[in-house]
Design a protein around this motif. Structure first.
Motif, PDB file in Angstrom:
ATOM      1  N   ALA A 144       0.858  -1.177   0.000  1.00 44.77           N
ATOM      2  CA  ALA A 144       0.000   0.000   0.000  1.00 44.77           C
ATOM      3  C   ALA A 144       0.897   1.232   0.000  1.00 44.77           C
ATOM      4  O   ALA A 144       1.458   1.593   1.034  1.00 44.77           O
ATOM      5  CB  ALA A 144      -0.916   0.021   1.216  1.00 44.77           C
ATOM      6  N   PRO A 145       1.067   1.889  -1.162  1.00 42.75           N
ATOM      7  CA  PRO A 145       1.921   3.078  -1.217  1.00 42.75           C
ATOM      8  C   PRO A 145       1.262   4.261  -0.533  1.00 42.75           C
ATOM      9  O   PRO A 145       0.061   4.250  -0.230  1.00 42.75           O
ATOM     10  CB  PRO A 145       2.088   3.325  -2.721  1.00 42.75           C
ATOM     11  CG  PRO A 145       0.839   2.764  -3.317  1.00 42.75           C
ATOM     12  CD  PRO A 145       0.463   1.569  -2.470  1.00 42.75           C
ATOM     13  N   GLN A 146       2.043   5.308  -0.318  1.00 43.94           N
ATOM     14  CA  GLN A 146       1.527   6.495   0.356  1.00 43.94           C
ATOM     15  C   GLN A 146       0.539   7.246  -0.524  1.00 43.94           C
ATOM     16  O   GLN A 146      -0.395   7.879  -0.032  1.00 43.94           O
ATOM     17  CB  GLN A 146       2.684   7.404   0.755  1.00 43.94           C
ATOM     18  CG  GLN A 146       2.299   8.539   1.697  1.00 43.94           C
ATOM     19  CD  GLN A 146       3.501   9.345   2.127  1.00 43.94           C
ATOM     20  OE1 GLN A 146       4.403   9.613   1.346  1.00 43.94           O
ATOM     21  NE2 GLN A 146       3.541   9.714   3.385  1.00 43.94           N
ATOM     22  N   GLN A 147       0.710   7.167  -1.836  1.00 47.36           N
ATOM     23  CA  GLN A 147      -0.196   7.840  -2.754  1.00 47.36           C
ATOM     24  C   GLN A 147      -0.080   7.182  -4.124  1.00 47.36           C
ATOM     25  O   GLN A 147       0.788   6.358  -4.361  1.00 47.36           O
ATOM     26  CB  GLN A 147       0.147   9.331  -2.868  1.00 47.36           C
ATOM     27  CG  GLN A 147       1.582   9.610  -3.273  1.00 47.36           C
ATOM     28  CD  GLN A 147       1.912  11.081  -3.208  1.00 47.36           C
ATOM     29  OE1 GLN A 147       1.085  11.903  -2.857  1.00 47.36           O
ATOM     30  NE2 GLN A 147       3.138  11.448  -3.560  1.00 47.36           N
ATOM     31  N   GLN A 226      -3.025   8.235   6.096  1.00 49.27           N
ATOM     32  CA  GLN A 226      -3.149   9.668   5.809  1.00 49.27           C
ATOM     33  C   GLN A 226      -4.603   9.987   5.468  1.00 49.27           C
ATOM     34  O   GLN A 226      -5.200   9.388   4.587  1.00 49.27           O
ATOM     35  CB  GLN A 226      -2.247  10.057   4.629  1.00 49.27           C
ATOM     36  CG  GLN A 226      -0.765   9.918   4.902  1.00 49.27           C
ATOM     37  CD  GLN A 226      -0.223  11.052   5.759  1.00 49.27           C
ATOM     38  OE1 GLN A 226      -0.920  12.021   6.023  1.00 49.27           O
ATOM     39  NE2 GLN A 226       1.031  10.930   6.184  1.00 49.27           N
ATOM     40  N   GLY A 227      -5.183  10.942   6.178  1.00 51.07           N
ATOM     41  CA  GLY A 227      -6.559  11.328   5.922  1.00 51.07           C
ATOM     42  C   GLY A 227      -7.593  10.525   6.691  1.00 51.07           C
ATOM     43  O   GLY A 227      -8.791  10.783   6.573  1.00 51.07           O
ATOM     44  N   PHE A 228      -7.160   9.512   7.472  1.00 55.51           N
ATOM     45  CA  PHE A 228      -8.110   8.742   8.278  1.00 55.51           C
ATOM     46  C   PHE A 228      -8.618   9.601   9.433  1.00 55.51           C
ATOM     47  O   PHE A 228      -7.866  10.398  10.001  1.00 55.51           O
ATOM     48  CB  PHE A 228      -7.428   7.510   8.888  1.00 55.51           C
ATOM     49  CG  PHE A 228      -7.243   6.363   7.921  1.00 55.51           C
ATOM     50  CD1 PHE A 228      -7.384   6.524   6.557  1.00 55.51           C
ATOM     51  CD2 PHE A 228      -6.902   5.107   8.399  1.00 55.51           C
ATOM     52  CE1 PHE A 228      -7.186   5.471   5.677  1.00 55.51           C
ATOM     53  CE2 PHE A 228      -6.714   4.042   7.543  1.00 55.51           C
ATOM     54  CZ  PHE A 228      -6.854   4.221   6.177  1.00 55.51           C
ATOM     55  N   ASP A 229      -9.885   9.421   9.810  1.00 53.99           N
ATOM     56  CA  ASP A 229     -10.345  10.000  11.062  1.00 53.99           C
ATOM     57  C   ASP A 229      -9.882   9.104  12.215  1.00 53.99           C
ATOM     58  O   ASP A 229      -9.277   8.046  11.998  1.00 53.99           O
ATOM     59  CB  ASP A 229     -11.860  10.191  11.072  1.00 53.99           C
ATOM     60  CG  ASP A 229     -12.631   8.894  10.862  1.00 53.99           C
ATOM     61  OD1 ASP A 229     -12.086   7.801  11.152  1.00 53.99           O
ATOM     62  OD2 ASP A 229     -13.794   8.959  10.412  1.00 53.99           O
ATOM     63  N   VAL A 252       5.504  -1.320   8.331  1.00 51.02           N
ATOM     64  CA  VAL A 252       4.692  -0.114   8.196  1.00 51.02           C
ATOM     65  C   VAL A 252       5.519   1.127   8.503  1.00 51.02           C
ATOM     66  O   VAL A 252       6.188   1.194   9.533  1.00 51.02           O
ATOM     67  CB  VAL A 252       3.435  -0.179   9.101  1.00 51.02           C
ATOM     68  CG1 VAL A 252       3.806  -0.434  10.554  1.00 51.02           C
ATOM     69  CG2 VAL A 252       2.592   1.087   8.978  1.00 51.02           C
ATOM     70  N   VAL A 253       5.503   2.072   7.572  1.00 54.32           N
ATOM     71  CA  VAL A 253       6.127   3.373   7.796  1.00 54.32           C
ATOM     72  C   VAL A 253       5.155   4.239   8.583  1.00 54.32           C
ATOM     73  O   VAL A 253       3.978   4.350   8.237  1.00 54.32           O
ATOM     74  CB  VAL A 253       6.469   4.055   6.454  1.00 54.32           C
ATOM     75  CG1 VAL A 253       6.882   5.506   6.687  1.00 54.32           C
ATOM     76  CG2 VAL A 253       7.581   3.310   5.742  1.00 54.32           C
ATOM     77  N   THR A 254       5.633   4.843   9.666  1.00 52.19           N
ATOM     78  CA  THR A 254       4.767   5.678  10.490  1.00 52.19           C
ATOM     79  C   THR A 254       5.577   6.796  11.115  1.00 52.19           C
ATOM     80  O   THR A 254       6.790   6.653  11.312  1.00 52.19           O
ATOM     81  CB  THR A 254       4.077   4.854  11.590  1.00 52.19           C
ATOM     82  OG1 THR A 254       3.205   5.693  12.347  1.00 52.19           O
ATOM     83  CG2 THR A 254       5.086   4.209  12.521  1.00 52.19           C
ATOM     84  N   HIS A 255       4.916   7.932  11.385  1.00 55.17           N
ATOM     85  CA  HIS A 255       5.571   8.980  12.176  1.00 55.17           C
ATOM     86  C   HIS A 255       4.816   9.230  13.467  1.00 55.17           C
ATOM     87  O   HIS A 255       5.134  10.157  14.200  1.00 55.17           O
ATOM     88  CB  HIS A 255       5.691  10.281  11.375  1.00 55.17           C
ATOM     89  CG  HIS A 255       4.379  10.932  11.049  1.00 55.17           C
ATOM     90  ND1 HIS A 255       3.731  10.711   9.849  1.00 55.17           N
ATOM     91  CD2 HIS A 255       3.586  11.761  11.757  1.00 55.17           C
ATOM     92  CE1 HIS A 255       2.595  11.409   9.841  1.00 55.17           C
ATOM     93  NE2 HIS A 255       2.488  12.048  10.985  1.00 55.17           N
TER      94      HIS A 255
END
Length: 275
Positions: A144-147, A226-229, A252-255
């Motif tokens: 699942a890419p970032q965009q 990104q963009g999840f509530d 998983v990439v995460t900040h």
């Protein structure tokens, strides 16, 4: 409401509900950064600060209750990186990096912007070739890419059929599996809604579903929330650990640092400086 005012009210709301002040500050900073990354103010993305603090404090308490992991048997290695680097001419995009990930484990990749997190996942997915070092991985992977992971003119159902065909799945099974996985993230796809008309957060849900459609042995996720509530974000991490417990390896990439006490490995990439 200005982002700073929202952040202050959110922090105070967390502290009032028993969250340690240092942890509350970190959660508030992460929330504001997440909103900035989505191009929104925090109130638009999360709602009123106090209401979001109530929900987040409950999540923090639940995480503490469930912090002691059950004993799990790790499986075979699904990803092994040994001193992997990536350079584009004179620019170093990824410093030497090593990791061993087994089935039934979750690894989180953290680091500053520009440290090579997305480059690392592209290497793991086989989309780019390492400049040095070795990458060994299971052949059954989901990514699942970032965009830019979906076709804007196709519906979710058409995505399920297309990706299912690539995996050798019957169309009916692919659609049923896709809709079931979407429901795990709190989303019911419309049969006539094309991906280009979905919100950014819902497109990311579609990305996540497609990455897991054929139950791969290795799942690669590049900040897919990104963009999840808030509710979808919690559902996402629940799903990550469901995949782990079912025997998949997840990278998983995460900040967002407050989930890191639940993962099996944390790979921190240093910022790349100079050529």
């Amino acid at each position: 409401m200005a982002a700073g005012e929202w952040q202050g009210r959110f922090t105070d709301g967390l502290v009032d509900r028993g969250v340690h002040p240092a942890e509350a500050d970190e959660l508030a900073r992460d929330a504001v950064l997440e909103a900035e990354g989505a191009g929104l103010d925090p109130a638009s993305l999360y709602g009123p600060a106090v209401a979001y603090a109530v929900a987040m404090a409950r999540t923090v308490r639940d995480a503490r209750v469930n912090a002691a992991p059950l004993a799990r048997e790790r499986g075979e290695v699904v990803l092994r990186l040994h001193e992997v680097t990536k350079r584009y001419r004179r620019r170093q995009a990824l410093p030497p990096t090593s990791l061993t990930l087994r089935a039934g484990e979750v690894a989180a990749v953290v680091g500053a912007n520009g440290s090579g997190k997305s480059t690392l996942l592209n290497l793991c997915a086989g989309l780019v070739r390492a400049s040095s070092g070795t990458v060994e991985r299971t052949p059954r992977i989901g990514y699942a890419p970032q965009q830019d992971g979906v076709a804007p003119l196709l519906t979710a159902t058409e995505h399920f059929r297309l990706f299912g065909a690539a995996y050798g799945m019957a169309p009916r099974r692919a659609v049923a599996t896709g809709r079931h996985l979407a429901s795990q993230l709190g989303w019911t796809p419309r049969r006539d809604g094309i991906a280009g008309h979905l919100s950014g957060g819902t497109q990311q849900k579609l990305n996540v579903v497609l990455s897991e459609l054929d139950r791969p042995d290795l799942i690669l996720l590049d900040e897919p929330y990104q963009g999840f509530d808030h509710g979808s974000y919690v559902d996402f991490w629940d799903q990550v650990f469901t995949w782990r417990d079912a025997g998949a390896g997840v990278l998983v990439v995460t900040h967002l640092l407050h989930e890191l006490d639940r993962v099996d490995h944390v790979l921190e990439l240093a910022a790349v400086t100079g050529a």
